[in-house]
Structure formats: structure tokens, C-alpha cells
Design a protein around this motif. Structure first.
Motif, mmCIF file in Angstrom:
data_model
loop_
_atom_site.group_PDB
_atom_site.id
_atom_site.type_symbol
_atom_site.label_atom_id
_atom_site.label_comp_id
_atom_site.label_asym_id
_atom_site.label_seq_id
_atom_site.Cartn_x
_atom_site.Cartn_y
_atom_site.Cartn_z
ATOM 1 N N TRP A 173 0.816 -1.208 0.000
ATOM 2 C CA TRP A 173 0.000 0.000 0.000
ATOM 3 C C TRP A 173 0.852 1.261 0.000
ATOM 4 C CZ3 TRP A 173 -5.345 0.466 -0.119
ATOM 5 C CH2 TRP A 173 -6.042 -0.738 -0.119
ATOM 6 N N ALA A 174 2.105 1.156 0.389
ATOM 7 C CA ALA A 174 3.002 2.310 0.409
ATOM 8 C C ALA A 174 4.040 2.129 -0.698
ATOM 9 C CB ALA A 174 3.696 2.422 1.762
ATOM 10 N N ILE A 223 -2.377 -6.468 7.638
ATOM 11 C CA ILE A 223 -1.277 -6.753 8.568
ATOM 12 C C ILE A 223 -1.773 -7.645 9.705
ATOM 13 C CG2 ILE A 223 0.358 -5.744 10.204
ATOM 14 C CD1 ILE A 223 0.506 -3.321 8.254
ATOM 15 N N ARG A 224 -2.949 -7.349 10.254
ATOM 16 C CA ARG A 224 -3.496 -8.190 11.327
ATOM 17 C C ARG A 224 -3.801 -9.601 10.835
ATOM 18 N NH1 ARG A 224 -6.211 -3.563 12.219
ATOM 19 N NH2 ARG A 224 -8.092 -4.324 11.195
ATOM 20 N N TYR A 279 -1.247 4.343 10.673
ATOM 21 C CA TYR A 279 -2.306 5.317 10.504
ATOM 22 C C TYR A 279 -2.504 5.476 9.007
ATOM 23 C CZ TYR A 279 -5.133 9.461 10.495
ATOM 24 O OH TYR A 279 -6.165 10.336 10.282
ATOM 25 N N GLY A 280 -3.669 5.201 8.535
ATOM 26 C CA GLY A 280 -3.946 5.283 7.102
ATOM 27 C C GLY A 280 -5.235 4.551 6.817
ATOM 28 N N PRO A 281 -5.446 4.179 5.556
ATOM 29 C CA PRO A 281 -6.662 3.461 5.195
ATOM 30 C C PRO A 281 -6.822 2.187 6.024
ATOM 31 C CG PRO A 281 -5.476 4.142 3.231
ATOM 32 C CD PRO A 281 -4.579 4.428 4.411
ATOM 33 N N LEU A 282 -8.053 1.846 6.357
ATOM 34 C CA LEU A 282 -8.311 0.667 7.179
ATOM 35 C C LEU A 282 -7.732 -0.599 6.587
ATOM 36 C CD1 LEU A 282 -11.971 1.330 8.374
ATOM 37 C CD2 LEU A 282 -9.841 1.597 9.664
ATOM 38 N N ASP A 283 -7.673 -0.705 5.264
ATOM 39 C CA ASP A 283 -7.125 -1.904 4.629
ATOM 40 C C ASP A 283 -5.668 -2.139 5.008
ATOM 41 O OD1 ASP A 283 -9.534 -2.426 3.436
ATOM 42 O OD2 ASP A 283 -8.978 -1.545 1.513
#
Length: 99
Positions: A34-35, A91-92, A82-86
Motif C-alpha cells: 500500500w506504500a 497486517i493483522r 495510521y492510514g486506510p483501514l485496509d
């Protein structure tokens, strides 16, 4: 489960696409990207050896600088995002055995 963090600072879109395509086989890998320039990779079937991954990535994404860090299950680091819920959801569910 085996895990690595791949960081390719300053990589081009073409280099990022080459790296993502390498890990696109979801029967072998699960990945978070995502990054820009960062991938979290996990696999239940492959050992994810940093040296072998570095060499493969350097052949696929010519000219890329890359850092690969293995994350041992016994030493799972704490994390926060901290960022989009996805971001946190994957990660969880796909990375952190503690959920």
C-alpha cells in the motif's frame, strides 16, 4: 509462516510493478504493497531467503536499490499504522499471528 520486508527506495513505477508481479502468485505468497517502495511478504510454502530474493529482484527490476529484512516469527515486532483501514486489516490477518 515466513516473512520479509522489502524496501526499494526511489524505485520507478516499472520497477515496482516488476516486484509486485514477482509476488503475484497468491498460491505461494501473500503481500502488502500500500506504500510506494515497500512490500510486506509472507509465505507458508517458501523460505523467503533475503539473498535469493535480492538477486531475483535485481534481475527483474534493473537498477533498483533494495533492502530485504527477514522478520522472525519468534521476534514479531510491535507495529502501529495510521492510514486506510485496509492497511491494518491485512497486517493483522496476513502478517501478525497475534491478530
Amino acid at each position: 509462516m515466513n516473512r520479509v520486508v522489502i524496501i526499494a527506495p526511489g524505485s520507478t513505477v516499472a520497477q515496482q510493478n516488476a516486484i509486485s508481479t514477482y509476488f503475484a502468485d497468491l498460491t505461494k505468497y501473500s503481500y502488502w504493497h500500500w506504500a510506494p517502495d515497500v512490500w510486506l511478504i509472507s509465505s507458508t510454502t517458501l523460505s523467503l531467503e533475503p539473498i535469493a530474493l535480492r538477486d531475483a529482484i535485481r534481475n527483474l527490476a534493473l537498477g533498483v536499490n533494495v533492502l530485504i529484512l527477514r522478520v522472525e516469527l519468534s521476534a514479531m515486532p510491535s507495529w502501529a499504522a495510521y492510514g486506510p483501514l485496509d492497511w491494518g486489516k491485512w497486517i493483522r490477518e496476513g502478517w501478525d499471528p497475534r491478530g
